[in-house]
Write a protein that holds these residues in place. Structure first.
Motif, PDB file in Angstrom:
ATOM      1  N   GLU A 299      13.401 -14.245 -21.706  1.00 32.71           N
ATOM      2  CA  GLU A 299      14.088 -14.025 -23.102  1.00 32.71           C
ATOM      3  C   GLU A 299      13.877 -12.727 -23.676  1.00 32.71           C
ATOM      4  OE1 GLU A 299      15.963 -16.736 -26.835  1.00 32.71           O
ATOM      5  OE2 GLU A 299      14.310 -17.772 -25.333  1.00 32.71           O
ATOM      6  N   PHE A 300      12.108 -13.252 -24.309  1.00 37.57           N
ATOM      7  CA  PHE A 300      11.331 -12.213 -25.260  1.00 37.57           C
ATOM      8  C   PHE A 300       9.845 -11.220 -24.576  1.00 37.57           C
ATOM      9  CE2 PHE A 300      12.318 -16.318 -27.082  1.00 37.57           C
ATOM     10  CZ  PHE A 300      12.326 -16.082 -28.224  1.00 37.57           C
ATOM     11  N   GLY A 301      10.893 -10.897 -23.596  1.00 36.78           N
ATOM     12  CA  GLY A 301       9.799 -10.202 -22.663  1.00 36.78           C
ATOM     13  C   GLY A 301       8.352  -9.534 -22.146  1.00 36.78           C
ATOM     14  N   TYR A 302       8.059 -11.123 -21.520  1.00 36.17           N
ATOM     15  CA  TYR A 302       6.512 -10.944 -21.191  1.00 36.17           C
ATOM     16  C   TYR A 302       6.440 -11.477 -19.668  1.00 36.17           C
ATOM     17  CZ  TYR A 302       6.868 -16.247 -22.149  1.00 36.17           C
ATOM     18  OH  TYR A 302       6.561 -17.004 -22.977  1.00 36.17           O
ATOM     19  N   LYS A 303       5.361 -11.523 -19.148  1.00 38.04           N
ATOM     20  CA  LYS A 303       5.370 -11.554 -17.530  1.00 38.04           C
ATOM     21  C   LYS A 303       3.942 -13.603 -17.998  1.00 38.04           C
ATOM     22  CE  LYS A 303       4.382 -10.621 -13.182  1.00 38.04           C
ATOM     23  NZ  LYS A 303       3.516 -11.246 -13.014  1.00 38.04           N
ATOM     24  N   VAL A 304       4.697 -14.260 -17.100  1.00 37.39           N
ATOM     25  CA  VAL A 304       3.533 -15.212 -16.801  1.00 37.39           C
ATOM     26  C   VAL A 304       3.056 -14.654 -15.700  1.00 37.39           C
ATOM     27  CG1 VAL A 304       3.638 -17.736 -15.993  1.00 37.39           C
ATOM     28  CG2 VAL A 304       5.305 -17.231 -17.952  1.00 37.39           C
ATOM     29  N   THR A 305       1.783 -15.254 -16.260  1.00 39.56           N
ATOM     30  CA  THR A 305       0.998 -14.506 -14.704  1.00 39.56           C
ATOM     31  C   THR A 305       0.508 -15.537 -13.812  1.00 39.56           C
ATOM     32  OG1 THR A 305      -0.393 -12.446 -16.293  1.00 39.56           O
ATOM     33  CG2 THR A 305      -1.390 -13.807 -14.394  1.00 39.56           C
ATOM     34  N   ALA A 306       0.263 -17.079 -14.154  1.00 42.41           N
ATOM     35  CA  ALA A 306      -0.350 -17.627 -13.151  1.00 42.41           C
ATOM     36  C   ALA A 306       0.417 -18.834 -14.508  1.00 42.41           C
ATOM     37  CB  ALA A 306      -1.800 -18.188 -13.282  1.00 42.41           C
ATOM     38  N   PHE A 307       0.839 -20.153 -13.713  1.00 48.34           N
ATOM     39  CA  PHE A 307       0.850 -21.792 -14.546  1.00 48.34           C
ATOM     40  C   PHE A 307      -0.019 -22.257 -13.455  1.00 48.34           C
ATOM     41  CE2 PHE A 307       5.437 -20.653 -14.140  1.00 48.34           C
ATOM     42  CZ  PHE A 307       5.790 -21.152 -15.365  1.00 48.34           C
ATOM     43  N   HIS A 308      -1.127 -22.859 -14.020  1.00 46.76           N
ATOM     44  CA  HIS A 308      -2.320 -24.140 -13.796  1.00 46.76           C
ATOM     45  C   HIS A 308      -1.717 -25.105 -13.749  1.00 46.76           C
ATOM     46  CE1 HIS A 308      -5.144 -20.402 -14.621  1.00 46.76           C
ATOM     47  NE2 HIS A 308      -4.166 -20.301 -15.067  1.00 46.76           N
ATOM     48  N   HIS A 309      -2.138 -25.430 -12.740  1.00 44.71           N
ATOM     49  CA  HIS A 309      -2.241 -26.912 -12.033  1.00 44.71           C
ATOM     50  C   HIS A 309      -1.046 -27.205 -11.702  1.00 44.71           C
ATOM     51  CE1 HIS A 309      -5.132 -26.738 -15.699  1.00 44.71           C
ATOM     52  NE2 HIS A 309      -4.404 -27.777 -16.003  1.00 44.71           N
ATOM     53  N   ALA A 310       0.402 -26.318 -11.665  1.00 44.72           N
ATOM     54  CA  ALA A 310       1.811 -26.851 -10.951  1.00 44.72           C
ATOM     55  C   ALA A 310       1.809 -27.345  -9.801  1.00 44.72           C
ATOM     56  CB  ALA A 310       1.211 -25.274 -10.358  1.00 44.72           C
ATOM     57  N   VAL A 311       1.537 -28.866 -10.394  1.00 44.93           N
ATOM     58  CA  VAL A 311       1.681 -29.849  -8.975  1.00 44.93           C
ATOM     59  C   VAL A 311       3.019 -29.540  -8.541  1.00 44.93           C
ATOM     60  CG1 VAL A 311       2.336 -32.032  -9.182  1.00 44.93           C
ATOM     61  CG2 VAL A 311      -0.338 -31.347 -10.363  1.00 44.93           C
ATOM     62  N   GLU A 312       3.912 -29.641  -9.508  1.00 42.85           N
ATOM     63  CA  GLU A 312       4.925 -29.668  -8.228  1.00 42.85           C
ATOM     64  C   GLU A 312       5.638 -28.144  -8.271  1.00 42.85           C
ATOM     65  OE1 GLU A 312       8.504 -31.756 -10.641  1.00 42.85           O
ATOM     66  OE2 GLU A 312       7.009 -33.168 -10.982  1.00 42.85           O
ATOM     67  N   ALA A 313       4.823 -27.171  -8.155  1.00 38.60           N
ATOM     68  CA  ALA A 313       4.952 -25.757  -7.321  1.00 38.60           C
ATOM     69  C   ALA A 313       5.333 -25.568  -6.427  1.00 38.60           C
ATOM     70  CB  ALA A 313       3.599 -24.490  -7.906  1.00 38.60           C
ATOM     71  N   TYR A 314       5.521 -26.131  -5.780  1.00 38.15           N
ATOM     72  CA  TYR A 314       5.981 -26.326  -3.821  1.00 38.15           C
ATOM     73  C   TYR A 314       6.704 -26.155  -4.565  1.00 38.15           C
ATOM     74  CZ  TYR A 314       6.083 -31.870  -4.220  1.00 38.15           C
ATOM     75  OH  TYR A 314       6.585 -32.854  -4.936  1.00 38.15           O
ATOM     76  N   LYS A 315       8.485 -27.025  -4.960  1.00 34.54           N
ATOM     77  CA  LYS A 315      10.056 -26.927  -5.062  1.00 34.54           C
ATOM     78  C   LYS A 315       9.865 -25.879  -5.731  1.00 34.54           C
ATOM     79  CE  LYS A 315       8.761 -32.291  -7.596  1.00 34.54           C
ATOM     80  NZ  LYS A 315      10.008 -33.301  -7.962  1.00 34.54           N
ATOM     81  N   ILE A 316       9.200 -24.568  -6.164  1.00 34.17           N
ATOM     82  CA  ILE A 316       9.870 -23.679  -6.538  1.00 34.17           C
ATOM     83  C   ILE A 316       9.931 -22.677  -6.572  1.00 34.17           C
ATOM     84  CG2 ILE A 316      11.268 -24.665  -8.257  1.00 34.17           C
ATOM     85  CD1 ILE A 316       8.289 -23.250 -10.652  1.00 34.17           C
ATOM     86  N   ALA A 317       8.724 -22.535  -5.171  1.00 36.00           N
ATOM     87  CA  ALA A 317       7.890 -21.621  -4.408  1.00 36.00           C
ATOM     88  C   ALA A 317       9.538 -20.510  -4.102  1.00 36.00           C
ATOM     89  CB  ALA A 317       7.768 -21.721  -2.412  1.00 36.00           C
ATOM     90  N   ASP A 318      10.081 -20.102  -3.854  1.00 33.27           N
ATOM     91  CA  ASP A 318      10.842 -19.012  -3.860  1.00 33.27           C
ATOM     92  C   ASP A 318      11.239 -18.836  -5.361  1.00 33.27           C
ATOM     93  OD1 ASP A 318      12.207 -21.369  -4.927  1.00 33.27           O
ATOM     94  OD2 ASP A 318      14.376 -20.343  -3.959  1.00 33.27           O
ATOM     95  N   LEU A 319      11.308 -19.863  -6.621  1.00 28.26           N
ATOM     96  CA  LEU A 319      11.181 -18.508  -8.078  1.00 28.26           C
ATOM     97  C   LEU A 319      10.612 -17.729  -8.441  1.00 28.26           C
ATOM     98  CD1 LEU A 319      12.827 -18.644 -10.389  1.00 28.26           C
ATOM     99  CD2 LEU A 319      12.484 -21.003 -11.145  1.00 28.26           C
TER     100      LEU A 319
END
Length: 472
Positions: A299-319
């Motif tokens: 929406e605001f035109g920036y990029k998320v470089t990294a999510f930290h801790h990301a305990v549920e990252a495996y659920k959205i690996a494709d995203l």
């Protein structure tokens, strides 16, 4: 002076007199009020690095197993470094005359560990209230604070991370009480009197953000917004809207000149994010919240470089893969609060299998000393589940992966010729609980040697204080 008109045209004599008059007085005329002053951009980095490379001596480590940090493995390998840089890696490497030769039979060589999430120096040892300088928990948005302004270079945690964990580079982040907690700083793990003397030359700044339980608990407990997850997002969005307007003002000024806009130190940081100069490092646990943050970034035109801790990252690996966002995770920390309940030991391995950017991180002064063992735990969980990731591929989670997420992979993170000679000699397989660093080099300088008491760093706190036992 009288000017005669001839059929609506100024007489030539009068025209000449006007021209001479203009030439003779033009230099003395004041500038038009509408004239644009040249733009004066502000300094993006008023606290520059004073880091100096002490390259040590040309060194060849031979007869070792090499994990090159890029997924490669070399048996009976050799690593040569000189003048602060990696020179050659392979099975046959010629050492220059006078080089130090180290025989590492049965041992391993890797790139130095890069920890993308640390609070050393901002929460130094001993852990007393007087040393608690990592969280400006006074407002949900504190983008104006910089972690480097709290870094205490004498924190004994730095030398412990070097000696026990082979950590040669680390990012120091503000804490996670705030939605926007301030700037991070990347440090080389060297001994210095000042923060600037540790500052990784040319590394981009980061902006620490947080979602979920922490900010809504801290500020909801003070009877103010945010007290809910929707409040978290609302405050973030309102702040990004202000930042976008601030950026437009400064972009226009730096292009066209005119009156300089008022400076806002917090908005300077957010403008840097919107311009791609500053990298977002976002504390976040739940998969649904990470997806919302990714949409907000679009929406605001920036990029998320990294999510930290990301305990549920495996659920959205494709995203995560599709959006180019990394996940910096623990091996098996979970269950300590509601948003961390769906953690699994295979998280990092599943991300790797899906082709997403992923890495290990510490967030802990003790954990940073054993990140190699944390990866060993991930490998064990993965193999138990039928996910077979080679050891040499897993070392990327400790070096090249975090280096890429910090924007410094061209300089460090792997044993590629020309890169910084950040090198660790381990006394066994580095994923074993019985293995320790034997020697650690930073830019080719030997900073830790388990066999040399002069290169086994201790702090005043390890030595003790007057009045404590045998301390003199």
């Amino acid at each position: 002076m009288t000017i005669r008109r001839v059929r609506g045209v100024l007489a030539p004599v009068a025209m000449g007199m006007l021209a001479l008059s203009a030439c003779s007085t033009g230099a003395d005329r004041p500038k038009s009020a509408s004239a644009k002053a040249p733009p004066q951009p502000y300094s993006r980095n008023p606290y520059p690095s004073t880091y100096k490379v002490y390259p040590g001596v040309p060194t060849l480590v031979r007869n070792v197993t090499v994990f090159d940090g890029e997924g490669g493995r070399i048996e009976n390998g050799q690593v040569l470094f000189a003048d602060g840089k990696v020179v050659a890696v392979g099975q046959t490497v010629d050492a220059p005359a006078g080089a130090t030769i180290i025989d590492g039979q049965g041992k391993f060589v890797t790139p130095g560990v890069v920890d993308i999430h640390s609070h050393l120096g901002d929460y130094p040892s001993p852990g007393v209230q007087a040393h608690s300088d990592g969280n400006e928990a006074t407002a949900p948005i504190t983008a104006e604070v910089w972690a480097e302004h709290s870094v205490w270079p004498q924190d004994p945690g730095f030398s412990r991370a070097l000696a026990n964990g082979g950590v040669t580079t680390l990012q120091i982040l503000p804490g996670s009480a705030n939605l926007m907690g301030g700037r991070s700083v990347v440090l080389k793990n060297v001994y210095a009197r000042t923060m600037q003397g540790m500052k990784f030359p040319g590394a981009p700044y980061g902006l620490k953000m947080a979602c979920g339980e922490n900010p809504k608990r801290v500020y909801g407990g003070k009877g103010r917004i945010p007290s809910t997850r929707m409040g978290n997002v609302a405050v973030d969005r309102q702040t990004w809207a202000k930042a976008a307007a601030y950026r437009r003002k400064w972009d226009k000024y730096e292009k066209d000149g005119g009156d300089m806009p008022d400076r806002d130190i917090a908005m300077d940081t957010l403008r840097g994010v919107l311009s791609g100069e500053i990298l977002i490092q976002n504390h976040c646990y739940r998969a649904d919240e990470m997806a919302i943050v990714l949409d907000m970034a679009q929406e605001f035109g920036y990029k998320v470089t990294a999510f930290h801790h990301a305990v549920e990252a495996y659920k959205i690996a494709d995203l995560l893969k599709a959006r180019g966002a990394c996940a910096a995770v623990w091996a098996d920390w979970y269950g300590f609060k509601m948003e961390s309940y769906d953690g699994i030991g295979e998280n990092l391995a599943i991300l790797e299998n899906a082709g997403a950017c992923a890495m290990i991180h510490s967030d802990d002064a003790n954990g940073i000393q054993r990140l190699n063992q944390e990866v060993g735990k991930v490998l064990s969980s993965a193999r138990h589940s039928g996910i077979n990731i080679p050891d040499e591929a897993a070392w990327k989670w400790l070096s090249l992966g975090p280096a890429k997420a910090l924007g410094i992979d061209a300089q460090t993170g792997s044993l590629r010729p020309g890169k910084m000679a950040d090198v660790v000699l381990w006394n066994g397989n580095p994923f074993s609980v019985y293995t320790r660093p034997e020697k650690v080099w930073v830019d080719g300088a030997l900073l830790y040697d388990s066999s040399d008491p002069k290169r086994r760093p201790v702090s005043d706190f390890e030595l003790g204080q007057p009045g404590m036992g045998d301390v003199k």
